[in-house]
Design a protein around this motif. Structure first.
Motif, PDB file in Angstrom:
ATOM      1  N   ARG A 112     -47.258 -19.242 -55.714  1.00 52.84           N
ATOM      2  CA  ARG A 112     -47.848 -20.546 -56.044  1.00 52.84           C
ATOM      3  C   ARG A 112     -49.119 -20.390 -56.897  1.00 52.84           C
ATOM      4  NH1 ARG A 112     -49.328 -25.448 -52.123  1.00 52.84           N
ATOM      5  NH2 ARG A 112     -51.193 -26.074 -53.235  1.00 52.84           N
ATOM      6  N   GLN A 117     -51.661 -20.790 -62.151  1.00 52.59           N
ATOM      7  CA  GLN A 117     -52.411 -20.166 -63.240  1.00 52.59           C
ATOM      8  C   GLN A 117     -51.567 -20.163 -64.516  1.00 52.59           C
ATOM      9  OE1 GLN A 117     -55.674 -18.891 -63.437  1.00 52.59           O
ATOM     10  NE2 GLN A 117     -55.084 -18.863 -65.572  1.00 52.59           N
ATOM     11  N   THR A 120     -51.177 -23.451 -66.665  1.00 56.32           N
ATOM     12  CA  THR A 120     -52.285 -23.971 -67.482  1.00 56.32           C
ATOM     13  C   THR A 120     -52.225 -23.433 -68.914  1.00 56.32           C
ATOM     14  OG1 THR A 120     -53.781 -22.150 -66.903  1.00 56.32           O
ATOM     15  CG2 THR A 120     -53.811 -24.071 -65.467  1.00 56.32           C
ATOM     16  N   GLU A 121     -51.609 -22.265 -69.078  1.00 53.87           N
ATOM     17  CA  GLU A 121     -51.690 -21.589 -70.384  1.00 53.87           C
ATOM     18  C   GLU A 121     -50.859 -22.314 -71.448  1.00 53.87           C
ATOM     19  OE1 GLU A 121     -53.956 -19.515 -70.083  1.00 53.87           O
ATOM     20  OE2 GLU A 121     -53.883 -18.527 -68.139  1.00 53.87           O
ATOM     21  N   GLY A 192     -54.388 -31.715 -63.005  1.00 52.22           N
ATOM     22  CA  GLY A 192     -54.756 -32.944 -63.710  1.00 52.22           C
ATOM     23  C   GLY A 192     -55.260 -32.738 -65.136  1.00 52.22           C
ATOM     24  N   THR A 211     -63.307 -26.346 -69.656  1.00 53.03           N
ATOM     25  CA  THR A 211     -62.049 -26.044 -68.964  1.00 53.03           C
ATOM     26  C   THR A 211     -61.713 -24.552 -69.076  1.00 53.03           C
ATOM     27  OG1 THR A 211     -61.415 -28.309 -69.439  1.00 53.03           O
ATOM     28  CG2 THR A 211     -59.681 -26.853 -68.643  1.00 53.03           C
ATOM     29  N   ASP A 214     -63.514 -22.981 -66.384  1.00 55.03           N
ATOM     30  CA  ASP A 214     -62.767 -22.967 -65.116  1.00 55.03           C
ATOM     31  C   ASP A 214     -61.875 -21.725 -65.126  1.00 55.03           C
ATOM     32  OD1 ASP A 214     -61.366 -23.642 -62.707  1.00 55.03           O
ATOM     33  OD2 ASP A 214     -59.780 -24.521 -63.915  1.00 55.03           O
ATOM     34  N   ASP A 298     -62.755 -31.242 -61.070  1.00 56.15           N
ATOM     35  CA  ASP A 298     -61.579 -31.487 -60.221  1.00 56.15           C
ATOM     36  C   ASP A 298     -60.622 -30.293 -60.160  1.00 56.15           C
ATOM     37  OD1 ASP A 298     -62.024 -33.990 -59.160  1.00 56.15           O
ATOM     38  OD2 ASP A 298     -61.075 -35.056 -60.819  1.00 56.15           O
ATOM     39  N   ALA A 302     -59.826 -29.540 -53.756  1.00 54.66           N
ATOM     40  CA  ALA A 302     -60.591 -30.302 -52.769  1.00 54.66           C
ATOM     41  C   ALA A 302     -61.742 -29.459 -52.232  1.00 54.66           C
ATOM     42  CB  ALA A 302     -59.677 -30.725 -51.636  1.00 54.66           C
ATOM     43  N   SER A 305     -60.542 -27.120 -48.150  1.00 55.37           N
ATOM     44  CA  SER A 305     -59.145 -26.804 -48.422  1.00 55.37           C
ATOM     45  C   SER A 305     -58.671 -25.695 -47.489  1.00 55.37           C
ATOM     46  CB  SER A 305     -59.003 -26.363 -49.882  1.00 55.37           C
ATOM     47  OG  SER A 305     -57.763 -25.717 -50.070  1.00 55.37           O
ATOM     48  N   ASN A 307     -55.803 -24.426 -47.841  1.00 54.17           N
ATOM     49  CA  ASN A 307     -55.137 -23.465 -48.752  1.00 54.17           C
ATOM     50  C   ASN A 307     -56.122 -22.385 -49.175  1.00 54.17           C
ATOM     51  OD1 ASN A 307     -52.752 -24.867 -48.866  1.00 54.17           O
ATOM     52  ND2 ASN A 307     -53.263 -25.973 -50.749  1.00 54.17           N
ATOM     53  N   LYS A 317     -57.021 -14.297 -52.972  1.00 55.62           N
ATOM     54  CA  LYS A 317     -57.984 -14.798 -53.964  1.00 55.62           C
ATOM     55  C   LYS A 317     -59.382 -14.697 -53.364  1.00 55.62           C
ATOM     56  CE  LYS A 317     -59.009 -19.068 -56.508  1.00 55.62           C
ATOM     57  NZ  LYS A 317     -58.705 -20.501 -56.632  1.00 55.62           N
ATOM     58  N   ASN A 358     -63.349 -23.572 -52.420  1.00 60.65           N
ATOM     59  CA  ASN A 358     -63.189 -24.269 -53.707  1.00 60.65           C
ATOM     60  C   ASN A 358     -64.539 -24.821 -54.164  1.00 60.65           C
ATOM     61  OD1 ASN A 358     -60.445 -23.810 -53.737  1.00 60.65           O
ATOM     62  ND2 ASN A 358     -59.878 -25.864 -53.026  1.00 60.65           N
TER      63      ASN A 358
HETATM   64  N1  BYC Z   1     -54.821 -31.646 -60.257  1.00 67.36           N
HETATM   65  O1  BYC Z   1     -56.112 -27.896 -51.022  1.00 67.36           O
HETATM   66  P1  BYC Z   1     -56.400 -28.252 -52.431  1.00 67.36           P
HETATM   67  C1  BYC Z   1     -57.265 -21.713 -67.054  1.00 67.36           C
HETATM   68  C2  BYC Z   1     -53.529 -30.400 -55.457  1.00 67.36           C
HETATM   69  S1  BYC Z   1     -57.864 -22.793 -65.861  1.00 67.36           S
HETATM   70  C3  BYC Z   1     -53.694 -31.939 -59.568  1.00 67.36           C
HETATM   71  O2  BYC Z   1     -57.798 -28.365 -52.821  1.00 67.36           O
HETATM   72  P2  BYC Z   1     -55.982 -25.715 -53.474  1.00 67.36           P
HETATM   73  C4  BYC Z   1     -57.205 -22.200 -68.432  1.00 67.36           C
HETATM   74  C5  BYC Z   1     -53.214 -29.065 -54.809  1.00 67.36           C
HETATM   75  O3  BYC Z   1     -52.226 -28.347 -55.572  1.00 67.36           O
HETATM   76  C6  BYC Z   1     -57.643 -21.933 -64.324  1.00 67.36           C
HETATM   77  N2  BYC Z   1     -53.483 -31.535 -58.292  1.00 67.36           N
HETATM   78  O4  BYC Z   1     -55.656 -27.224 -53.354  1.00 67.36           O
HETATM   79  C7  BYC Z   1     -58.212 -22.959 -68.972  1.00 67.36           C
HETATM   80  C8  BYC Z   1     -52.752 -29.443 -53.440  1.00 67.36           C
HETATM   81  O5  BYC Z   1     -51.396 -29.893 -53.537  1.00 67.36           O
HETATM   82  P3  BYC Z   1     -50.425 -29.882 -52.266  1.00 67.36           P
HETATM   83  C9  BYC Z   1     -56.315 -22.200 -63.660  1.00 67.36           C
HETATM   84  C10 BYC Z   1     -54.451 -30.819 -57.695  1.00 67.36           C
HETATM   85  O6  BYC Z   1     -54.671 -25.059 -53.481  1.00 67.36           O
HETATM   86  C11 BYC Z   1     -58.118 -23.441 -70.255  1.00 67.36           C
HETATM   87  C12 BYC Z   1     -53.588 -30.676 -53.119  1.00 67.36           C
HETATM   88  O7  BYC Z   1     -54.024 -31.185 -54.379  1.00 67.36           O
HETATM   89  N3  BYC Z   1     -56.124 -21.335 -62.536  1.00 67.36           N
HETATM   90  O8  BYC Z   1     -56.901 -20.623 -66.747  1.00 67.36           O
HETATM   91  O9  BYC Z   1     -57.023 -25.252 -52.538  1.00 67.36           O
HETATM   92  C13 BYC Z   1     -57.013 -23.130 -71.035  1.00 67.36           C
HETATM   93  C14 BYC Z   1     -54.727 -30.340 -52.194  1.00 67.36           C
HETATM   94  O10 BYC Z   1     -55.725 -29.586 -52.894  1.00 67.36           O
HETATM   95  C15 BYC Z   1     -55.635 -30.462 -58.357  1.00 67.36           C
HETATM   96  C16 BYC Z   1     -56.151 -21.731 -61.254  1.00 67.36           C
HETATM   97  O11 BYC Z   1     -56.318 -22.888 -60.963  1.00 67.36           O
HETATM   98  C17 BYC Z   1     -55.812 -30.921 -59.689  1.00 67.36           C
HETATM   99  N4  BYC Z   1     -56.923 -30.659 -60.397  1.00 67.36           N
HETATM  100  O12 BYC Z   1     -56.753 -25.623 -54.884  1.00 67.36           O
HETATM  101  C18 BYC Z   1     -56.004 -22.363 -70.498  1.00 67.36           C
HETATM  102  C19 BYC Z   1     -56.001 -20.656 -60.202  1.00 67.36           C
HETATM  103  N5  BYC Z   1     -56.403 -29.740 -57.502  1.00 67.36           N
HETATM  104  O13 BYC Z   1     -50.451 -28.490 -51.700  1.00 67.36           O
HETATM  105  C20 BYC Z   1     -56.089 -21.875 -69.212  1.00 67.36           C
HETATM  106  C21 BYC Z   1     -54.859 -20.865 -59.282  1.00 67.36           C
HETATM  107  C22 BYC Z   1     -55.722 -29.652 -56.359  1.00 67.36           C
HETATM  108  O14 BYC Z   1     -50.977 -30.877 -51.327  1.00 67.36           O
HETATM  109  N6  BYC Z   1     -54.916 -22.099 -58.533  1.00 67.36           N
HETATM  110  N7  BYC Z   1     -54.540 -30.267 -56.477  1.00 67.36           N
HETATM  111  O15 BYC Z   1     -49.102 -30.249 -52.893  1.00 67.36           O
HETATM  112  C23 BYC Z   1     -55.597 -22.255 -57.363  1.00 67.36           C
HETATM  113  O16 BYC Z   1     -56.277 -21.380 -56.916  1.00 67.36           O
HETATM  114  C24 BYC Z   1     -55.458 -23.569 -56.630  1.00 67.36           C
HETATM  115  O17 BYC Z   1     -54.172 -24.039 -56.844  1.00 67.36           O
HETATM  116  C25 BYC Z   1     -56.454 -24.677 -57.046  1.00 67.36           C
HETATM  117  C26 BYC Z   1     -56.230 -25.886 -56.098  1.00 67.36           C
HETATM  118  C27 BYC Z   1     -57.872 -24.167 -56.982  1.00 67.36           C
HETATM  119  C28 BYC Z   1     -56.190 -25.201 -58.438  1.00 67.36           C
END
Ligand code: BYC
Length: 474
Positions: A112, A117, A120-121, A192, A211, A214, A298, A302, A305, A307, A317, A358
């Motif tokens: 996941r 990750q 986003t690319e 988002g 962004t 981020d 955002d 959250a 979290s 997660n 992570k 987070n």
């Molecule tokens: N939009 O428990 P939470 C980059 C969902 S940028 C929509 O807080 P978690 C780049 C969430 O999925 C870096 N939905 O979630 C930059 C969860 O859904 P479920 C990208 C959102 O998992 C520029 C629910 O809300 N990399 O590289 O703790 C150009 C509850 O949220 C959003 C990563 O993000 C949102 N903004 O945290 C190109 C790293 N936020 O389970 C590239 C990997 C949350 O209820 N991702 N939700 O269905 C992560 O580590 C985590 O998924 C997040 C979210 C930090 C993003």
């Protein structure tokens, strides 16, 4: 460690030694190229662009520059070298050797994270697809293309992990990464901010400033991962990411610089007059800043979290700069301040640090954003202009987390709907702002020429002059 460029897919992971994997990725490659052809920079496929391509993962001299047509860019798979005896730095497995394979019980969470990750690319390439048609200069056009091809490579980085470590599920996820589309009503990108439009260059520079930052913080947290291949690939991605934030930081600095020049020449700070002179007034830039800062805040998820707590405890992570932090790296008893809006005020509450990870990463990101904005402010001060850009309060305009939907001013005051409605046009870009910025977007691509609303950079790419022909249209 040099990269094998003799292969169809350049790599430093000995792809040739695993024929099944190699075949699977060579099957995905034409699908990626089809996606690039449909969704990559519009009208650009025949251009010769002066681009940087990774050639090694050594700190010194890791990239070469040369002219290349983007569809022929050598996207590949590059991992930083393995650190011998590397140990897990945090969570329940702290002190154990890092993993070279995915532990079964963490498989779905790890997948996941990698999919999120990876998503986003290509999303950002889709968002930026039309910008080349309105580039303010050939220098900027080239920088846009550099960012785009590297986001494409970052997609490759995640797709390699999916194919190599997640079997059939991973292959399906890799296909889905090419099927979702930014902003699509039926099959949108996951997060988002990656479904917002990037319709003009002010938005693009704000996007790369906030962004991509981020990206820096999320990737940094993943470089700590106990899953070693993820740690190594994100380390190398960070090497490329620096340029993307440079594009944003410098792009905005140059816009501000040009506006200030006209303000001083004409002795005015009247937005209408400045707009009539074809530059972007500072309050409009601030409104764009407010929008991009809040949408990007955002992206950290959250504030509380479970997660995030699980990802940390299981070693998937870490925190930003985990190994430099002085604590138990398990956070069993620790607390962390989070915000809540109760009885008309923002209050600080202590929450279990594990659940607030987070929020902690978001705070690290805001600190870093502030130091970038301070540099713009220093320019304003040096010029004697009485204006300061401000990163809005982290509770402003949030759609994710406990503050979502609460009306909060950019200074962090809880307000009612009436006050919000009375001021929102001062805080966020209005349709008129967007139409004005759009009206400036013409195409300036004669080498050395720049659109009226932006100053030239102080130097060119890789030691070349600013007026170099960075893109040959053929
Ligand atoms: N939009 O428990 P939470 C980059 C969902 S940028 C929509 O807080 P978690 C780049 C969430 O999925 C870096 N939905 O979630 C930059 C969860 O859904 P479920 C990208 C959102 O998992 C520029 C629910 O809300 N990399 O590289 O703790 C150009 C509850 O949220 C959003 C990563 O993000 C949102 N903004 O945290 C190109 C790293 N936020 O389970 C590239 C990997 C949350 O209820 N991702 N939700 O269905 C992560 O580590 C985590 O998924 C997040 C979210 C930090 C993003």
């Amino acid at each position: 460690m040099s990269i094998d460029y003799q292969q169809k897919i350049p790599n430093n992971v000995d792809l040739a030694g695993d024929k099944t994997l190699q075949r699977a990725l060579e099957h995905w490659q034409p699908e990626f190229l089809n996606w690039w052809s449909d969704m990559g920079p519009e009208g650009s496929h025949q251009y010769d662009c002066y681009l940087r391509t990774a050639t090694s993962v050594d700190q010194e001299g890791w990239a070469t520059f040369g002219y290349v047509k983007m569809p022929e860019y050598r996207w590949g798979i590059f991992l930083n070298p393995q650190v011998p005896e590397r140990k897990i730095a945090f969570g329940a497995h702290k002190g154990e050797p890092v993993w070279q394979e995915v532990p079964g019980e963490y498989r779905s969470n790890l997948r996941r994270i990698i999919v999120t990750q990876g998503d986003t690319e290509p999303a950002s390439v889709e968002q930026q697809r039309h910008l080349g048609l309105t580039a303010p200069s050939m220098y900027d056009l080239r920088n846009l293309f550099q960012v785009n091809v590297e986001e494409g490579r970052h997609l490759w980085a995640m797709v390699y992990l999916l194919h190599r470590y997640f079997g059939r599920d991973g292959r399906e996820e890799a296909e889905a990464l090419l099927e979702r589309r930014s902003g699509d009503a039926d099959n949108p990108r996951i997060l988002g901010a990656f479904n917002e439009r990037t319709p003009d260059w002010l938005s693009f520079f704000m996007f790369t400033f906030f962004t991509d930052r981020d990206g820096k913080f999320q990737l940094s947290a993943l470089t700590e991962s106990a899953f070693d291949p993820l740690a190594r690939t994100t380390q190398f991605m960070l090497t490329e990411e620096g340029h993307h934030m440079f594009v944003g930081r410098n792009g905005i600095r140059r816009i501000v610089d040009r506006t200030c020049e006209i303000m001083q020449r004409e002795r005015t700070d009247n937005p209408e007059k400045l707009r009539a002179l074809g530059v972007i007034d500072l309050p409009t830039i601030q409104r764009y800043l407010n929008f991009h800062a809040s949408v990007t805040a955002d992206l950290f998820g959250a504030d509380l979290s479970s997660n995030a707590a699980t990802f940390y405890t299981t070693g998937l992570k870490g925190r930003y700069m985990e190994s430099r932090l002085k604590d138990d790296h398990q956070l069993i008893e620790a607390t962390y301040p989070i915000l809540n809006a109760s009885s008309g005020q923002i209050v600080i509450e202590q929450a279990p640090a594990l659940n607030a990870l987070n929020e902690r990463l978001r705070d690290d990101f805001i600190k870093d954003s502030n130091s970038g904005v301070d540099a713009w402010n220093k320019n304003l001060k040096d010029r004697g202009i009485d204006f300061e850009f401000v990163v809005p309060h982290k509770a402003f305009n949030r759609q994710i987390g406990s503050l979502a939907g609460v009306k909060i001013s950019p200074e962090g005051r809880v307000i009612g709907a009436d006050e919000w409605n009375a001021h929102v046009r001062d805080w966020l870009p209005t349709p008129e702002d967007r139409a004005f910025v759009q009206s400036l977007m013409g195409r300036v691509v004669e080498p050395g020429k720049f659109a009226n609303w932006i100053s030239p950079p102080s130097s060119g790419i890789n030691g070349l002059p600013v007026e170099c022909e960075y893109v040959r249209f053929g």
